[in-house]
Design a protein around this motif. Structure first.
Motif, PDB file in Angstrom:
ATOM      1  N   LEU A 267       6.626  -5.992   4.253  1.00 53.88           N
ATOM      2  CA  LEU A 267       7.409  -6.603   3.220  1.00 53.88           C
ATOM      3  C   LEU A 267       7.112  -8.287   3.077  1.00 53.88           C
ATOM      4  O   LEU A 267       7.028  -8.905   3.866  1.00 53.88           O
ATOM      5  CB  LEU A 267       8.731  -6.482   3.430  1.00 53.88           C
ATOM      6  N   SER A 268       7.092  -8.849   2.003  1.00 53.06           N
ATOM      7  CA  SER A 268       6.976 -10.293   1.579  1.00 53.06           C
ATOM      8  C   SER A 268       8.267 -11.030   2.107  1.00 53.06           C
ATOM      9  O   SER A 268       9.461 -10.341   2.433  1.00 53.06           O
ATOM     10  CB  SER A 268       6.617 -10.459  -0.031  1.00 53.06           C
ATOM     11  N   PRO A 269       8.211 -12.215   2.501  1.00 54.25           N
ATOM     12  CA  PRO A 269       9.502 -12.989   2.678  1.00 54.25           C
ATOM     13  C   PRO A 269      10.628 -12.663   1.920  1.00 54.25           C
ATOM     14  O   PRO A 269      11.576 -12.379   2.273  1.00 54.25           O
ATOM     15  CB  PRO A 269       9.106 -14.417   2.972  1.00 54.25           C
ATOM     16  N   THR A 270      10.275 -12.651   0.620  1.00 57.69           N
ATOM     17  CA  THR A 270      11.437 -12.455  -0.428  1.00 57.69           C
ATOM     18  C   THR A 270      11.974 -11.318  -0.397  1.00 57.69           C
ATOM     19  O   THR A 270      13.222 -10.942  -0.425  1.00 57.69           O
ATOM     20  CB  THR A 270      10.809 -12.617  -1.847  1.00 57.69           C
ATOM     21  N   ASP A 271      11.123 -10.229  -0.137  1.00 57.09           N
ATOM     22  CA  ASP A 271      11.695  -8.650   0.038  1.00 57.09           C
ATOM     23  C   ASP A 271      12.378  -8.604   1.155  1.00 57.09           C
ATOM     24  O   ASP A 271      13.449  -7.653   1.457  1.00 57.09           O
ATOM     25  CB  ASP A 271      10.190  -7.748  -0.094  1.00 57.09           C
ATOM     26  N   LYS A 272      11.916  -9.237   2.443  1.00 55.86           N
ATOM     27  CA  LYS A 272      12.773  -9.224   3.621  1.00 55.86           C
ATOM     28  C   LYS A 272      14.176  -9.722   3.570  1.00 55.86           C
ATOM     29  O   LYS A 272      15.178  -9.238   4.058  1.00 55.86           O
ATOM     30  CB  LYS A 272      11.997 -10.014   4.610  1.00 55.86           C
ATOM     31  N   ALA A 273      14.401 -10.987   2.828  1.00 53.75           N
ATOM     32  CA  ALA A 273      15.365 -11.499   2.447  1.00 53.75           C
ATOM     33  C   ALA A 273      16.289 -10.686   1.717  1.00 53.75           C
ATOM     34  O   ALA A 273      17.646 -10.477   1.975  1.00 53.75           O
ATOM     35  CB  ALA A 273      15.388 -12.776   1.621  1.00 53.75           C
ATOM     36  N   ASN A 274      16.062  -9.736   0.629  1.00 46.14           N
ATOM     37  CA  ASN A 274      16.667  -9.015  -0.052  1.00 46.14           C
ATOM     38  C   ASN A 274      17.328  -7.812   0.640  1.00 46.14           C
ATOM     39  O   ASN A 274      18.409  -7.366   0.486  1.00 46.14           O
ATOM     40  CB  ASN A 274      15.671  -8.392  -1.203  1.00 46.14           C
ATOM     41  N   VAL A 275      16.293  -7.236   1.367  1.00 48.52           N
ATOM     42  CA  VAL A 275      16.806  -6.071   2.427  1.00 48.52           C
ATOM     43  C   VAL A 275      17.822  -6.637   3.488  1.00 48.52           C
ATOM     44  O   VAL A 275      18.707  -5.859   3.815  1.00 48.52           O
ATOM     45  CB  VAL A 275      15.542  -5.587   3.409  1.00 48.52           C
TER      46      VAL A 275
ATOM     47  N   ALA B  28      20.157  -8.594   3.154  1.00 43.91           N
ATOM     48  CA  ALA B  28      21.367  -9.036   2.527  1.00 43.91           C
ATOM     49  C   ALA B  28      22.075  -7.868   2.111  1.00 43.91           C
ATOM     50  O   ALA B  28      23.074  -7.717   1.691  1.00 43.91           O
ATOM     51  CB  ALA B  28      21.020  -9.806   1.044  1.00 43.91           C
ATOM     52  N   THR B  29      21.470  -6.453   2.429  1.00 47.16           N
ATOM     53  CA  THR B  29      22.085  -5.296   1.941  1.00 47.16           C
ATOM     54  C   THR B  29      23.207  -4.839   3.131  1.00 47.16           C
ATOM     55  O   THR B  29      24.300  -4.458   2.451  1.00 47.16           O
ATOM     56  CB  THR B  29      21.038  -4.135   1.965  1.00 47.16           C
ATOM     57  N   CYS B  30      22.894  -4.933   4.451  1.00 50.93           N
ATOM     58  CA  CYS B  30      23.917  -4.624   5.292  1.00 50.93           C
ATOM     59  C   CYS B  30      23.537  -5.317   6.758  1.00 50.93           C
ATOM     60  O   CYS B  30      22.745  -5.789   6.757  1.00 50.93           O
ATOM     61  CB  CYS B  30      23.990  -3.297   5.499  1.00 50.93           C
ATOM     62  N   ARG B  31      24.579  -5.492   7.502  1.00 49.47           N
ATOM     63  CA  ARG B  31      24.367  -5.936   8.696  1.00 49.47           C
ATOM     64  C   ARG B  31      23.471  -4.963   9.603  1.00 49.47           C
ATOM     65  O   ARG B  31      22.769  -5.906  10.506  1.00 49.47           O
ATOM     66  CB  ARG B  31      25.986  -5.969   9.342  1.00 49.47           C
ATOM     67  N   TYR B  32      23.144  -3.759   9.334  1.00 52.10           N
ATOM     68  CA  TYR B  32      22.375  -3.280  10.172  1.00 52.10           C
ATOM     69  C   TYR B  32      20.872  -3.529  10.053  1.00 52.10           C
ATOM     70  O   TYR B  32      20.082  -4.026  10.822  1.00 52.10           O
ATOM     71  CB  TYR B  32      22.525  -1.715   9.971  1.00 52.10           C
ATOM     72  N   PHE B  33      20.766  -3.828   8.587  1.00 53.67           N
ATOM     73  CA  PHE B  33      19.246  -4.438   8.182  1.00 53.67           C
ATOM     74  C   PHE B  33      19.088  -5.689   8.607  1.00 53.67           C
ATOM     75  O   PHE B  33      18.032  -6.229   8.631  1.00 53.67           O
ATOM     76  CB  PHE B  33      19.206  -3.975   6.767  1.00 53.67           C
ATOM     77  N   LYS B  34      20.087  -6.423   8.407  1.00 55.95           N
ATOM     78  CA  LYS B  34      20.206  -7.773   8.739  1.00 55.95           C
ATOM     79  C   LYS B  34      19.734  -8.230  10.301  1.00 55.95           C
ATOM     80  O   LYS B  34      18.822  -9.048  10.553  1.00 55.95           O
ATOM     81  CB  LYS B  34      21.609  -8.711   8.713  1.00 55.95           C
ATOM     82  N   ASP B  35      20.022  -7.341  11.238  1.00 58.44           N
ATOM     83  CA  ASP B  35      19.787  -7.486  12.467  1.00 58.44           C
ATOM     84  C   ASP B  35      18.179  -7.041  12.626  1.00 58.44           C
ATOM     85  O   ASP B  35      17.425  -7.547  13.506  1.00 58.44           O
ATOM     86  CB  ASP B  35      20.769  -6.484  13.413  1.00 58.44           C
ATOM     87  N   LEU B  36      17.863  -5.993  11.882  1.00 54.64           N
ATOM     88  CA  LEU B  36      16.783  -5.630  12.151  1.00 54.64           C
ATOM     89  C   LEU B  36      15.620  -6.672  11.455  1.00 54.64           C
ATOM     90  O   LEU B  36      14.485  -6.630  12.006  1.00 54.64           O
ATOM     91  CB  LEU B  36      16.398  -4.206  11.410  1.00 54.64           C
ATOM     92  N   VAL B  37      15.832  -7.183  10.279  1.00 58.66           N
ATOM     93  CA  VAL B  37      15.051  -8.213   9.601  1.00 58.66           C
ATOM     94  C   VAL B  37      14.998  -9.186  10.635  1.00 58.66           C
ATOM     95  O   VAL B  37      13.716  -9.929  10.466  1.00 58.66           O
ATOM     96  CB  VAL B  37      15.574  -8.403   8.382  1.00 58.66           C
ATOM     97  N   ASP B  38      15.794  -9.660  11.312  1.00 58.14           N
ATOM     98  CA  ASP B  38      15.642 -10.812  11.925  1.00 58.14           C
ATOM     99  C   ASP B  38      14.990 -10.543  13.664  1.00 58.14           C
ATOM    100  O   ASP B  38      15.252 -11.511  14.284  1.00 58.14           O
ATOM    101  CB  ASP B  38      17.176 -11.496  12.471  1.00 58.14           C
ATOM    102  N   HIS B  39      14.642  -9.235  13.648  1.00 58.89           N
ATOM    103  CA  HIS B  39      13.961  -9.082  14.976  1.00 58.89           C
ATOM    104  C   HIS B  39      12.663  -9.991  15.114  1.00 58.89           C
ATOM    105  O   HIS B  39      12.024 -10.199  14.096  1.00 58.89           O
ATOM    106  CB  HIS B  39      13.559  -7.719  14.803  1.00 58.89           C
ATOM    107  N   PRO B  40      12.440 -10.410  16.090  1.00 58.71           N
ATOM    108  CA  PRO B  40      11.224 -11.402  16.475  1.00 58.71           C
ATOM    109  C   PRO B  40       9.829 -10.650  15.983  1.00 58.71           C
ATOM    110  O   PRO B  40       8.959 -11.557  15.791  1.00 58.71           O
ATOM    111  CB  PRO B  40      11.363 -11.764  17.833  1.00 58.71           C
ATOM    112  N   SER B  41       9.700  -9.464  16.073  1.00 54.57           N
ATOM    113  CA  SER B  41       8.507  -8.983  15.718  1.00 54.57           C
ATOM    114  C   SER B  41       7.894  -9.089  14.443  1.00 54.57           C
ATOM    115  O   SER B  41       6.745  -8.715  13.999  1.00 54.57           O
ATOM    116  CB  SER B  41       8.410  -7.426  16.237  1.00 54.57           C
ATOM    117  N   LEU B  42       9.111  -9.183  13.722  1.00 55.98           N
ATOM    118  CA  LEU B  42       8.698  -9.449  11.948  1.00 55.98           C
ATOM    119  C   LEU B  42       8.458 -10.653  11.692  1.00 55.98           C
ATOM    120  O   LEU B  42       7.894 -11.045  10.516  1.00 55.98           O
ATOM    121  CB  LEU B  42      10.275  -8.868  11.095  1.00 55.98           C
ATOM    122  N   TRP B  43       8.508 -11.641  12.741  1.00 58.80           N
ATOM    123  CA  TRP B  43       8.156 -13.180  12.335  1.00 58.80           C
ATOM    124  C   TRP B  43       7.095 -13.700  13.294  1.00 58.80           C
ATOM    125  O   TRP B  43       7.169 -14.906  13.190  1.00 58.80           O
ATOM    126  CB  TRP B  43       9.480 -13.905  12.160  1.00 58.80           C
ATOM    127  N   GLN B  44       6.140 -12.781  13.875  1.00 60.79           N
ATOM    128  CA  GLN B  44       5.315 -13.302  14.751  1.00 60.79           C
ATOM    129  C   GLN B  44       4.249 -14.270  13.799  1.00 60.79           C
ATOM    130  O   GLN B  44       4.078 -13.747  12.742  1.00 60.79           O
ATOM    131  CB  GLN B  44       4.605 -12.389  15.378  1.00 60.79           C
TER     132      GLN B  44
END
Length: 430
Positions: free
Chosen positions: A22-30, A32-48
């Motif tokens: 996903l693009s950074p914008t799409d990651k931000a949208n995902v 914002a949907t729920c706490r579960y996805f919030k934690d997943l999107v903030d995982h370091p492997s997505l931001w290497q």
């Protein structure tokens, strides 16, 4: 009880892998949907290898800094900051590895970074506000630096330039001056005293063949003071970028020192004087190990296609005229190219694009940002079986329906880039 959506039943590892595309914008949208996805999107492997742009540090709150630490962000680009903001940044992110400053450099700016013990990459995009000695005296205090960029420097004189030789761990060095000139004897001194240097970028608009060649030619070394580092006898550069290099070239001796180059990049390559040597033609003929060529804002690519080595794996031709016949000839010379970028280039049309699966069957990445592309040609790209990434950002007259058809045909195996990212653009605009 409402049924659980099917996607939430997927293992975290699968969802995390999907989110990587996903693009950074799409990651931000995902996120914002729920706490579960919030934690997943903030995982370091997505931001290497991600760089966060900080436009106004003073308005950022504790939650923001906590989010960056959770993602283990190690690289930032700062657009504006005062002394207090630099202190806030270094206290909030003490493990920063890379810092880019895209603002007018002030004398106390670099002093605010001294607490960053892990800093390895320092990119200063606007050095015009200080004289060279003021810049270098602070830069050389970061002895652990592996990458250094100095852009928009009014001029760099010999005493300041020579000090850069103290940075023994440098692997990449960028020196872009407004006057397009560097003292060649001092630059030669530096290059032959940086044993780890692999990448070099220079502005050379006012450097003729003799002056530029002398930078890469080892002359008889002067009697060194005991404290001065010893010379290396052979350069080990792998990448060389030259900015504004229309009327210069390189001697045989210099080319011998540059024989280890794998990548050459020429920016604003426009030949103005008839009868002079063309540096790109010379380099293509004389450098046997080239696997990557970047050409930006040249008059035309056609004069060089005959000299393209069959070993070429990556080609980027930006803002330059490239005709259908040139691309066809290129496929015959170097049909095994894995990476092709034609961003902002012109002169070709859908006829040749539709033939890409036959002409360039080994393509893994294709960049067509800011070019012309229709639906028929896009769907032909689905036949590129090895394609992994397609950049069609800012392509006009291409509907979302056409992009959806392409995704279906490729079973979503291709990452489609629709947002133009200047951070991924390897060249400097100064």
């Amino acid at each position: 009880m409402k049924p659980i959506p099917h996607c939430l039943l997927l293992p975290q590892e699968i969802l995390t892998e999907v989110f990587k595309y996903l693009s950074p914008t799409d990651k931000a949208n995902v996120r914002a949907t729920c706490r579960y996805f919030k934690d997943l999107v903030d995982h370091p492997s997505l931001w290497q290898n991600s760089t966060v742009v900080l436009r106004n540090i003073s308005v950022l709150n504790l939650k923001f800094w906590e989010m960056l630490r959770k993602r283990r962000i190690c690289s930032v680009e700062v657009k504006k900051a005062g002394v207090k903001q630099w202190k806030k940044l270094t206290q909030s992110m003490p493990n920063l590895v890379a810092v880019t400053i895209d603002a007018n450099l002030k004398e106390d700016t670099l002093q605010g970074l001294r607490s960053l013990a892990h800093l390895q990459k320092l990119h200063l995009k606007c050095c015009s506000g200080l004289i060279d000695t003021e810049i270098v005296k602070d830069v050389v205090s970061f002895r652990q630096l592996s990458h250094l960029t100095l852009c928009k420097v009014t001029s760099i004189r010999s005493p300041a330039l020579i000090c850069i030789a103290q940075l023994k761990n440098l692997e990449a060095l960028t020196l872009h001056t407004k006057e397009g000139l560097l003292p060649e004897e001092a630059l030669q001194y530096v290059l032959f005293r940086l044993p780890k240097l692999k990448e070099l970028s220079l502005t050379v608009s006012k450097m003729n063949k003799a002056r530029l060649s002398s930078c890469f030619t080892l002359l008889d070394c002067r009697e060194n003071l005991q404290k001065e580092p010893a010379c290396v006898t052979k350069l080990h550069l792998e990448r060389l970028d030259l900015i504004d290099c229309g009327n210069t070239s390189l001697s045989e001796e210099a080319l011998d020192q540059l024989s280890t180059l794998h990548c050459v990049g020429l920016w604003n390559h426009k030949k103005f004087l008839l009868g002079t040597e063309d540096i790109l033609e010379v380099m293509l003929k004389k450098l046997p190990n080239l696997t990557e060529l970047d050409l930006a804002w040249a008059t035309s690519f056609e004069p060089y296609v005959n000299y393209i080595p069959s070993s070429l794996e990556a080609l980027s031709v930006i803002g330059t005229k490239v005709s259908n016949s040139t691309l066809s000839w290129l496929a015959d010379c170097a049909g095994k190219i894995n990476h092709l970028n034609l961003k902002l280039s012109h002169g070709f049309d859908e006829k040749i694009l539709k033939r890409f699966p036959d002409k360039f069957p080994s393509l893994k990445t294709l960049g067509l940002s800011n070019t012309t592309l229709n639906e028929e040609a896009l769907l032909c790209f689905a036949k590129l079986r090895l394609l992994q990434r397609l950049d069609i950002s800012n392509v006009q007259h291409l509907s979302q329906e056409a992009i959806h058809k392409f995704r279906v045909l490729t079973d979503n195996r291709v990452q489609v880039i629709q947002e133009d990212s200047l951070l991924s653009f390897k060249y400097c605009y100064c």
